[in-house]
Scaffold this active site. Structure first.
Site, PDB file in Angstrom:
ATOM      1  N   ASN A   1      -9.164   7.508   6.585  1.00 58.52           N
ATOM      2  CA  ASN A   1      -8.194   7.038   5.593  1.00 58.52           C
ATOM      3  C   ASN A   1      -6.775   7.398   5.986  1.00 58.52           C
ATOM      4  O   ASN A   1      -6.532   8.432   6.605  1.00 58.52           O
ATOM      5  CB  ASN A   1      -8.518   7.631   4.218  1.00 58.52           C
ATOM      6  CG  ASN A   1      -9.898   7.235   3.742  1.00 58.52           C
ATOM      7  OD1 ASN A   1     -10.490   6.304   4.285  1.00 58.52           O
ATOM      8  ND2 ASN A   1     -10.420   7.926   2.752  1.00 58.52           N
TER       9      ASN A   1
ATOM     10  N   HIS B   1      -7.151   7.556  12.034  1.00 65.26           N
ATOM     11  CA  HIS B   1      -6.534   6.221  11.985  1.00 65.26           C
ATOM     12  C   HIS B   1      -5.066   6.266  11.566  1.00 65.26           C
ATOM     13  O   HIS B   1      -4.502   5.240  11.175  1.00 65.26           O
ATOM     14  CB  HIS B   1      -7.330   5.289  11.052  1.00 65.26           C
ATOM     15  CG  HIS B   1      -8.648   4.858  11.626  1.00 65.26           C
ATOM     16  ND1 HIS B   1      -9.636   4.242  10.874  1.00 65.26           N
ATOM     17  CD2 HIS B   1      -9.151   4.957  12.890  1.00 65.26           C
ATOM     18  CE1 HIS B   1     -10.688   3.991  11.655  1.00 65.26           C
ATOM     19  NE2 HIS B   1     -10.423   4.417  12.876  1.00 65.26           N
TER      20      HIS B   1
ATOM     21  N   CYS C   1      14.058   0.232  13.993  1.00 67.12           N
ATOM     22  CA  CYS C   1      14.111   1.569  14.577  1.00 67.12           C
ATOM     23  C   CYS C   1      15.558   2.051  14.649  1.00 67.12           C
ATOM     24  O   CYS C   1      16.403   1.371  15.242  1.00 67.12           O
ATOM     25  CB  CYS C   1      13.489   1.540  15.972  1.00 67.12           C
ATOM     26  SG  CYS C   1      13.685   3.078  16.882  1.00 67.12           S
TER      27      CYS C   1
ATOM     28  N   GLY D   1     -18.526   7.706   1.983  1.00 59.44           N
ATOM     29  CA  GLY D   1     -17.736   6.520   1.644  1.00 59.44           C
ATOM     30  C   GLY D   1     -17.224   5.712   2.812  1.00 59.44           C
ATOM     31  O   GLY D   1     -16.125   5.177   2.757  1.00 59.44           O
ATOM     32  N   THR D   2     -18.043   5.612   3.849  1.00 63.54           N
ATOM     33  CA  THR D   2     -17.664   4.707   4.936  1.00 63.54           C
ATOM     34  C   THR D   2     -18.794   3.716   5.187  1.00 63.54           C
ATOM     35  O   THR D   2     -19.972   4.082   5.116  1.00 63.54           O
ATOM     36  CB  THR D   2     -17.310   5.458   6.245  1.00 63.54           C
ATOM     37  OG1 THR D   2     -17.032   4.491   7.278  1.00 63.54           O
ATOM     38  CG2 THR D   2     -18.414   6.393   6.718  1.00 63.54           C
TER      39      THR D   2
ATOM     40  N   ARG E   1       0.830  -1.210   0.000  1.00 63.43           N
ATOM     41  CA  ARG E   1       0.000   0.000   0.000  1.00 63.43           C
ATOM     42  C   ARG E   1       0.864   1.261   0.000  1.00 63.43           C
ATOM     43  O   ARG E   1       0.497   2.271  -0.598  1.00 63.43           O
ATOM     44  CB  ARG E   1      -0.944  -0.041   1.205  1.00 63.43           C
ATOM     45  CG  ARG E   1      -1.998  -1.149   1.031  1.00 63.43           C
ATOM     46  CD  ARG E   1      -2.754  -1.421   2.309  1.00 63.43           C
ATOM     47  NE  ARG E   1      -3.604  -0.319   2.706  1.00 63.43           N
ATOM     48  CZ  ARG E   1      -4.122  -0.180   3.927  1.00 63.43           C
ATOM     49  NH1 ARG E   1      -3.866  -1.082   4.869  1.00 63.43           N
ATOM     50  NH2 ARG E   1      -4.892   0.844   4.212  1.00 63.43           N
TER      51      ARG E   1
ATOM     52  N   GLU F   1     -23.709   2.522  -1.522  1.00 60.38           N
ATOM     53  CA  GLU F   1     -24.558   1.475  -0.943  1.00 60.38           C
ATOM     54  C   GLU F   1     -25.252   1.997   0.308  1.00 60.38           C
ATOM     55  O   GLU F   1     -24.813   2.974   0.905  1.00 60.38           O
ATOM     56  CB  GLU F   1     -23.689   0.275  -0.504  1.00 60.38           C
ATOM     57  CG  GLU F   1     -22.761  -0.282  -1.560  1.00 60.38           C
ATOM     58  CD  GLU F   1     -23.494  -1.145  -2.572  1.00 60.38           C
ATOM     59  OE1 GLU F   1     -24.567  -1.680  -2.211  1.00 60.38           O
ATOM     60  OE2 GLU F   1     -22.998  -1.266  -3.700  1.00 60.38           O
TER      61      GLU F   1
ATOM     62  N   ASN G   1     -22.881   7.671  -0.373  1.00 60.79           N
ATOM     63  CA  ASN G   1     -22.330   6.320  -0.445  1.00 60.79           C
ATOM     64  C   ASN G   1     -23.003   5.601  -1.615  1.00 60.79           C
ATOM     65  O   ASN G   1     -24.176   5.845  -1.899  1.00 60.79           O
ATOM     66  CB  ASN G   1     -22.598   5.569   0.873  1.00 60.79           C
ATOM     67  CG  ASN G   1     -21.702   4.356   1.052  1.00 60.79           C
ATOM     68  OD1 ASN G   1     -21.661   3.463   0.206  1.00 60.79           O
ATOM     69  ND2 ASN G   1     -20.990   4.299   2.168  1.00 60.79           N
TER      70      ASN G   1
END
Ligand code: BJW
Ligand code: ZN
Length: 253
Positions: A112, A129, A157, A197-198, A79, A225, A223
């Site tokens: 996102n 997030h 690290c 869009g969630t 990603r 859906e 959305n």
């Protein structure tokens, strides 16, 4: 009429949404993976929502990282690589236009981690997030933004030698407290709350929708859906955010 110009199914809702947003002194927006779908970023749930047969709950949790850090880093490194080619879409740009209009009355709360809102021009973005381009140490307090950098399979690290991890929020982890607090504040103070869009399944972010409604805000959902947010919404825009949001902005005049 060409499909991309045909808003007939949403015509009344688009007018209502434009009016609510235009009248709002404070607008808060909650976005999820769906807004980036038209940029080619896969969503988590629904069709194509599996990564190599894994559900997101199986790779986005501290237990998975402890058990199989190679697998989890493979998921995130893929990603990270995609970040170099994806671009913000018209939905992101419409939200940047709304911030330009509303100024400090605008807050964008996003689940996102792709950084596309900032790249589209939004400034007041609360990334509840985390952010995919950032890494943090799994042991000490080391954090670094490393956009565009290809990481080793198991990055270490530089401060203490322990494993680095993506600076994102996994299941079972707390959201960054000050960012979360700012999100709750913007939610409970706004006149209008736009949800884009969630799937509204992941808490505590999904809970903001109800908090906004209970605090008296008008709720708009965009959305493709139906979701649990649909029944809470005053206005539902049923279609892709890359088409619906620019049309809302256009109708605001
Ligand atoms: C379009 C479109 C287009 C497509 N246009 N739309 C209360 C009740 C039950 C459970 C819990 C609860 N409180 C907490 C929990 C536990 C858990 C949770 O919510 N579980 C549920 C799944 C049941 N939550 C947590 O663990 C959270 N932490 C927490 O609560 O801390 C306190 C605590 C600690 C210890 C114990 C207990 C509590 C942390 C949640 C972190 C979520 N992290 C992830 C991964 C981030 C990093 C990464 O990206 O890898 O965040 S999971 C994943 O889901 C990611 C997303 O941000 C998040 C939400 O997904 P999203 O954005 O909604 O995407 P999708 O795919 O689900 O939906 C896309 C939508 O777009 C669909 O609706 C499509 O229709 C639509 N769409 N194309 C418009 N073009
Ligand atoms: Zn460290």
């Amino acid at each position: 009429m060409h499909a991309s110009l045909d808003f007939s199914e949403n015509d009344a809702a688009l007018d209502q949404a434009a009016e609510l947003v235009r009248a709002a002194k404070r607008l808060a927006v909650l976005t999820g993976a769906g807004i980036s779908a038209e940029s080619g970023v896969p969503t988590f749930r629904g069709a194509g929502g599996l990564w190599e047969g894994h559900r997101v709950e199986e790779v986005a949790c501290p237990e998975a990282f402890a058990r199989d850090p190679l697998l989890v880093w493979r998921f995130y490194n893929l990603r990270r690589k995609a970040l170099r080619t994806i671009e913000p879409n018209d939905g992101h740009r419409a939200l940047a236009a709304l911030e330009a209009r509303l100024g400090s009355g605008f807050t964008l709360i996003t689940q996102n981690i792709d950084g596309l809102h900032a790249r589209a021009g939004n400034r007041n973005v609360l990334e509840v997030h985390g952010r995919l381009s950032r890494v943090k140490c799994s042991r000490c307090r080391y954090v670094e933004d490393r956009p565009g950098v290809e990481l080793p399979e198991l990055p270490e690290c530089p401060a203490c030698g322990a494993l680095l991890r993506p600076d994102v929020v996994w299941f079972g982890e707390l959201l960054p407290p000050s960012i979360w607090q700012a999100a709750v504040e913007a939610t409970t103070r706004c006149d209008c709350f736009l949800v884009v869009g969630t799937s509204a399944q992941v808490y505590p972010a999904a809970g903001l929708i109800q908090q906004a409604q209970q605090a008296g805000a008008a709720v708009i959902e965009c959305n493709t859906e139906e979701t649990p947010a649909s029944v809470l919404a005053d206005v539902v825009l049923r279609g892709p955010s890359g088409r619906m949001l620019p049309e809302v902005v256009r109708r605001m005049g």
